[in-house]
Scaffold this active site. Structure first.
Site, PDB file in Angstrom:
ATOM      1  N   ASN A  14       0.867  -1.182   0.000  1.00  0.00           N
ATOM      2  CA  ASN A  14       0.000   0.000   0.000  1.00  0.00           C
ATOM      3  C   ASN A  14       0.905   1.233   0.000  1.00  0.00           C
ATOM      4  OD1 ASN A  14       0.414   1.104   2.730  1.00  0.00           O
ATOM      5  ND2 ASN A  14      -0.579  -0.759   3.468  1.00  0.00           N
ATOM      6  N   ARG A  83      -0.018 -11.629   2.128  1.00  0.00           N
ATOM      7  CA  ARG A  83      -0.955 -11.752   3.249  1.00  0.00           C
ATOM      8  C   ARG A  83      -1.796 -13.019   3.172  1.00  0.00           C
ATOM      9  NH1 ARG A  83      -3.682  -6.744   6.094  1.00  0.00           N
ATOM     10  NH2 ARG A  83      -3.620  -8.359   7.708  1.00  0.00           N
ATOM     11  N   ARG A 130      -8.794  -3.643  -2.409  1.00  0.00           N
ATOM     12  CA  ARG A 130      -8.569  -4.924  -1.759  1.00  0.00           C
ATOM     13  C   ARG A 130      -9.757  -5.862  -2.002  1.00  0.00           C
ATOM     14  NH1 ARG A 130      -4.342  -4.784   1.931  1.00  0.00           N
ATOM     15  NH2 ARG A 130      -2.777  -3.345   1.118  1.00  0.00           N
ATOM     16  N   HIS A 159      -8.589   0.609   2.406  1.00  0.00           N
ATOM     17  CA  HIS A 159      -9.599  -0.178   3.130  1.00  0.00           C
ATOM     18  C   HIS A 159     -10.694   0.786   3.605  1.00  0.00           C
ATOM     19  CE1 HIS A 159      -6.695  -3.657   4.416  1.00  0.00           C
ATOM     20  NE2 HIS A 159      -7.583  -4.136   3.554  1.00  0.00           N
ATOM     21  N   CYS A 254      -7.381  -1.115  12.697  1.00  0.00           N
ATOM     22  CA  CYS A 254      -6.796  -2.257  11.981  1.00  0.00           C
ATOM     23  C   CYS A 254      -6.252  -3.303  12.931  1.00  0.00           C
ATOM     24  CB  CYS A 254      -5.629  -1.820  11.109  1.00  0.00           C
ATOM     25  SG  CYS A 254      -5.991  -0.539   9.947  1.00  0.00           S
TER      26      CYS A 254
HETATM   27  N1  ARG Z   1       0.008  -3.528   5.787  1.00  0.00           N
HETATM   28  C1  ARG Z   1      -1.358  -3.934   5.890  1.00  0.00           C
HETATM   29  C2  ARG Z   1      -1.940  -4.085   4.497  1.00  0.00           C
HETATM   30  O1  ARG Z   1      -1.589  -3.320   3.634  1.00  0.00           O
HETATM   31  C3  ARG Z   1      -2.141  -2.938   6.691  1.00  0.00           C
HETATM   32  C4  ARG Z   1      -3.545  -3.382   6.933  1.00  0.00           C
HETATM   33  C5  ARG Z   1      -4.384  -2.318   7.572  1.00  0.00           C
HETATM   34  N2  ARG Z   1      -5.643  -2.848   7.933  1.00  0.00           N
HETATM   35  C6  ARG Z   1      -6.812  -2.202   7.861  1.00  0.00           C
HETATM   36  N3  ARG Z   1      -7.856  -2.810   8.313  1.00  0.00           N
HETATM   37  N4  ARG Z   1      -6.935  -1.041   7.291  1.00  0.00           N
HETATM   38  O2  ARG Z   1      -2.715  -4.969   4.222  1.00  0.00           O
END
Ligand code: ARG
Length: 263
Positions: A14, A83, A130, A159, A254
């Site tokens: 991100n 992930r 996402r 998100h 998060c």
């Molecule tokens: N580094 C993680 C990603 O890019 C951060 C996730 C943040 N989570 C959220 N619920 N906004 O997936």
């Protein structure tokens, strides 16, 4: 929640993440423990911890594990392979804890509560960067509730929980520019009291907050104007500095996944 024992910046998925901006591990652990004690000691929240795991540094962001509904978790299908490796860890933990684990169509991505937030009995579902739009029908079928899909339009707010935060059945924080015209209309019609968050506050992750009754656990540094607007609606911001987690593009919200209290 999940302790940040193995939390680092190991990849860039991100716009906030940079391999050149590494995490101070000791500081991250301290900030996390402060959030944990604010939630458990000060606000009386019961927190369960998922054991940390080497090699999946973003596991700390448990909001993305899935969406819990009663004793069921609708497990995430992560967008990025980095992930995806969290999926079996999440699966094992929830099965062992007595949850029913439900999978969505593997063709589409879904990143859990990060993109799915309740406003009273309606689920708002953010898609594009996402989670993917077709998931909303499956969610509606599984939950038996209305699901309103809204498209996210600013990469920095990838998100839903980075730009929208329901505080109660008719109040929410939002950064309107993170949505397109249609999304803004949908949210304006759904939520009677929308509290606008400025771009500067949004970029400090003010929307990535955890509502607990009238208390709102929020990244430190929110403007006085925002805190005033919140207190007009009788919400009180509890600041917590999670700067080490901002480096990965996340803050308070998060780092938690709600296990109960949904409609
Ligand atoms: N580094 C993680 C990603 O890019 C951060 C996730 C943040 N989570 C959220 N619920 N906004 O997936």
């Amino acid at each position: 929640m999940c302790r940040p024992t193995y939390y680092t910046i190991a990849y860039e998925i991100n716009p906030w993440m940079s391999l050149k901006r590494q995490v101070d591990g000791a500081r991250a652990r301290l900030q996390w423990e402060r959030l944990y004690s604010l939630l458990t000691r000060r606000l009386g929240v019961r927190v369960r911890c998922l054991p940390p795991q080497r090699g999946v540094p973003d596991l700390v962001f448990t909001a993305n594990a899935g969406l819990v509904h009663g004793r069921t978790i609708i497990r995430s299908n992560f967008r990025h392979p980095e992930r995806e490796r969290e999926e079996p860890v999440i699966e094992r933990y929830f099965k062992r804890s007595g949850f029913r684990v439900v999978h969505l169509n593997p063709r589409y991505h879904f990143e859990g509560e990060g993109d799915a937030l309740w406003v009273d009995e309606t689920l708002v579902f953010g898609f594009r960067f996402r989670s993917e739009a077709p998931i909303h029908e499956e969610l509606a079928r599984l939950l038996g509730r209305e699901v309103l899909p809204v498209e996210l339009s600013d990469r920095r707010f990838y998100h839903l929980d980075t730009c929208f935060c329901p505080l109660d059945a008719d109040t929410a924080l939002w950064f309107p520019q993170a949505f397109d015209r249609y999304g803004r209309r949908v949210l304006e019609r759904l939520v009677p009291h929308l509290v606008d968050v400025s771009e500067a506050d949004a970029a400090r992750f003010a929307c990535n907050a955890i509502p607990i009754g009238r208390a709102v656990v929020m990244q430190a540094g929110a403007s006085a104007a925002l805190r005033r607007r919140m207190s007009h609606r009788r919400f009180e911001a509890h600041a917590v500095d999670l700067s080490e987690f901002l480096k990965a593009g996340g803050s308070a919200k998060c780092l938690v996944l709600r296990l109960s209290g949904h409609p």
